[in-house]
Design a protein around this motif. Structure first.
Motif, PDB file in Angstrom:
ATOM      1  N   ASP A 108      41.579  45.542  34.016  1.00 47.44           N
ATOM      2  CA  ASP A 108      42.635  46.011  34.919  1.00 47.44           C
ATOM      3  C   ASP A 108      43.580  44.898  35.357  1.00 47.44           C
ATOM      4  OD1 ASP A 108      40.899  44.593  36.511  1.00 47.44           O
ATOM      5  OD2 ASP A 108      40.555  46.189  37.972  1.00 47.44           O
ATOM      6  N   GLY A 109      43.773  43.898  34.489  1.00 49.26           N
ATOM      7  CA  GLY A 109      44.555  42.735  34.871  1.00 49.26           C
ATOM      8  C   GLY A 109      46.018  42.980  35.169  1.00 49.26           C
ATOM      9  N   ALA A 110      46.586  44.108  34.687  1.00 46.67           N
ATOM     10  CA  ALA A 110      48.007  44.386  34.935  1.00 46.67           C
ATOM     11  C   ALA A 110      48.239  45.268  36.141  1.00 46.67           C
ATOM     12  CB  ALA A 110      48.620  45.059  33.708  1.00 46.67           C
ATOM     13  N   VAL A 111      47.181  45.839  36.681  1.00 46.09           N
ATOM     14  CA  VAL A 111      47.317  46.881  37.697  1.00 46.09           C
ATOM     15  C   VAL A 111      47.397  46.271  39.090  1.00 46.09           C
ATOM     16  CG1 VAL A 111      46.310  48.982  38.652  1.00 46.09           C
ATOM     17  CG2 VAL A 111      46.032  48.455  36.216  1.00 46.09           C
ATOM     18  N   SER A 112      48.366  46.745  39.870  1.00 45.66           N
ATOM     19  CA  SER A 112      48.580  46.207  41.212  1.00 45.66           C
ATOM     20  C   SER A 112      47.453  46.604  42.153  1.00 45.66           C
ATOM     21  CB  SER A 112      49.914  46.700  41.780  1.00 45.66           C
ATOM     22  OG  SER A 112      49.908  48.107  41.915  1.00 45.66           O
ATOM     23  N   ARG A 113      47.191  45.720  43.090  1.00 48.55           N
ATOM     24  CA  ARG A 113      46.202  45.965  44.146  1.00 48.55           C
ATOM     25  C   ARG A 113      46.826  45.559  45.473  1.00 48.55           C
ATOM     26  NH1 ARG A 113      44.212  48.334  40.649  1.00 48.55           N
ATOM     27  NH2 ARG A 113      42.120  48.202  39.737  1.00 48.55           N
ATOM     28  N   GLY A 114      46.888  46.469  46.413  1.00 44.66           N
ATOM     29  CA  GLY A 114      47.421  46.146  47.729  1.00 44.66           C
ATOM     30  C   GLY A 114      48.873  45.712  47.708  1.00 44.66           C
TER      31      GLY A 114
END
Length: 343
Positions: A158-164
């Motif tokens: 999930d390295g491309a997916v935004s978090r917060g």
């Protein structure tokens, strides 16, 4: 008599695995990390500080050092050919992150430069040494699956997916076409590619690719590549930066099937040769990884024949997949001259 450790320098902290290889250098009893070079001063200095070795921005001076035996090259993919040929011409042994080069021609030039200078070159293809890979090869080699018809391998994180509200943990440079060359397929997808080539063969007839960008960061973070073989097998390669899924392998034949999942490290087979359905097979321990193999090749003065052949064919497949995705159509595969062992 124990020989002195090989003195190794890291060239480039562009790739996220640079720190892993620097750590392996410090942990391996046969190697010693002595220097870091990078054309990005901030990245290079940070890497050198973390591992407690000197930093230099003078590549020519570093490659001219008599006390440097080998280099780990983890620059941008676009710089591989230039940096590796310079290192080979300086007589430095080379361990490098995949992809070997942006094009098959450049990959072949790198290998030729290493051979011409007596340099031991190894490309990091770690899953070839994993226990499940050896177990799956044994099953395929036994013929118990019958004629192979289909293979599918999926690897994603999930390295491309935004978090917060922030971008994912994968650096934005991995989505720069000029330096990264390609996205999820070119980077993470290399592992499913070389494994599929190992299991089904490196000489498909056709290649088709669909790329999408879930996070919209510049290059594909969601990729599926389908290859068709002359004997009617179909292979499917899946890679992504936008979802965290268990690494999975599926192989089907006319007489049976095989599935592997990293969740629990479980390998299952079914079919008449296995006494019915859902038989779980043991998975052996991993073999010696590519870094340790590289050290052995240097010390034993041997060439990494299989590794280099597979690295070249990996490059050929990634180039073909990227071209198919760009053109939006099924393309003929130009790797039919491959002489790789398959099973």
């Amino acid at each position: 008599m124990v020989s002195k450790p090989l003195k190794i320098a890291v060239l480039g902290f562009w790739h996220v695995h640079a720190k892993d290889y620097a750590r392996q250098t410090q942990q391996h009893p046969g190697t010693e990390l002595v220097a870091v070079w990078d054309d990005d001063l901030a990245l290079g200095q940070a890497g050198a500080d973390e591992f407690g070795v000197p930093f230099t921005d003078d590549l020519e001076a570093l490659l001219g050092r008599a006390d440097v035996d080998g280099v780990i090259i983890t620059t941008a993919t676009s710089a591989h050919r230039e940096v590796m040929v310079r290192a080979a011409n300086a007589g430095k042994h080379i361990f490098t992150e995949k992809l070997l080069a942006p094009t098959v021609t450049e990959a072949a030039e790198i290998i030729a430069a290493a051979d011409d200078n007596g340099v031991k070159l190894v490309v990091s293809l770690p899953r070839l040494a994993h226990g499940y890979t050896h177990a799956i090869r044994d099953v395929i080699g036994s013929g118990d699956l019958g004629q192979l018809t289909y293979g599918r391998i999926r690897l994603s994180h999930d390295g491309a997916v935004s978090r917060g509200g922030a971008d994912g943990w994968l650096p934005q440079r991995f989505f720069d076409q000029k330096t990264a060359i390609g996205g999820a397929l070119t980077d993470l997808g290399c592992h499913p590619v070389y494994l599929l080539q190992l299991f089904l063969g490196a000489d498909p007839e056709t290649v088709n690719a669909t790329y999408r960008s879930v996070a919209g960061r510049g290059l594909e973070d969601n990729a599926v590549v389908t290859v068709g073989y002359r004997d009617q097998k179909i292979g499917v390669i899946e890679a992504g930066f936008a979802s965290r899924n268990p690494f999975t392998i599926e192989i089907f034949g006319t007489d049976g099937s095989l599935t592997y999942t990293e969740t629990g490290n479980v390998l299952r087979v079914s079919g008449p040769a296995f006494g019915g359905d859902d038989l779980q097979l043991p998975v052996p321990d991993h073999g010696k990884g590519p870094f340790a193999q590289w050290v052995d090749h240097i010390n034993q003065d041997t060439r990494a024949d299989d590794n280099l052949a597979r690295a070249l064919e990996l490059t050929r497949m990634v180039v073909a997949a990227n071209q198919a995705a760009e053109q939006g159509r099924t393309t003929s595969y130009a790797g039919s001259e491959s002489h790789l062992p398959t099973r």
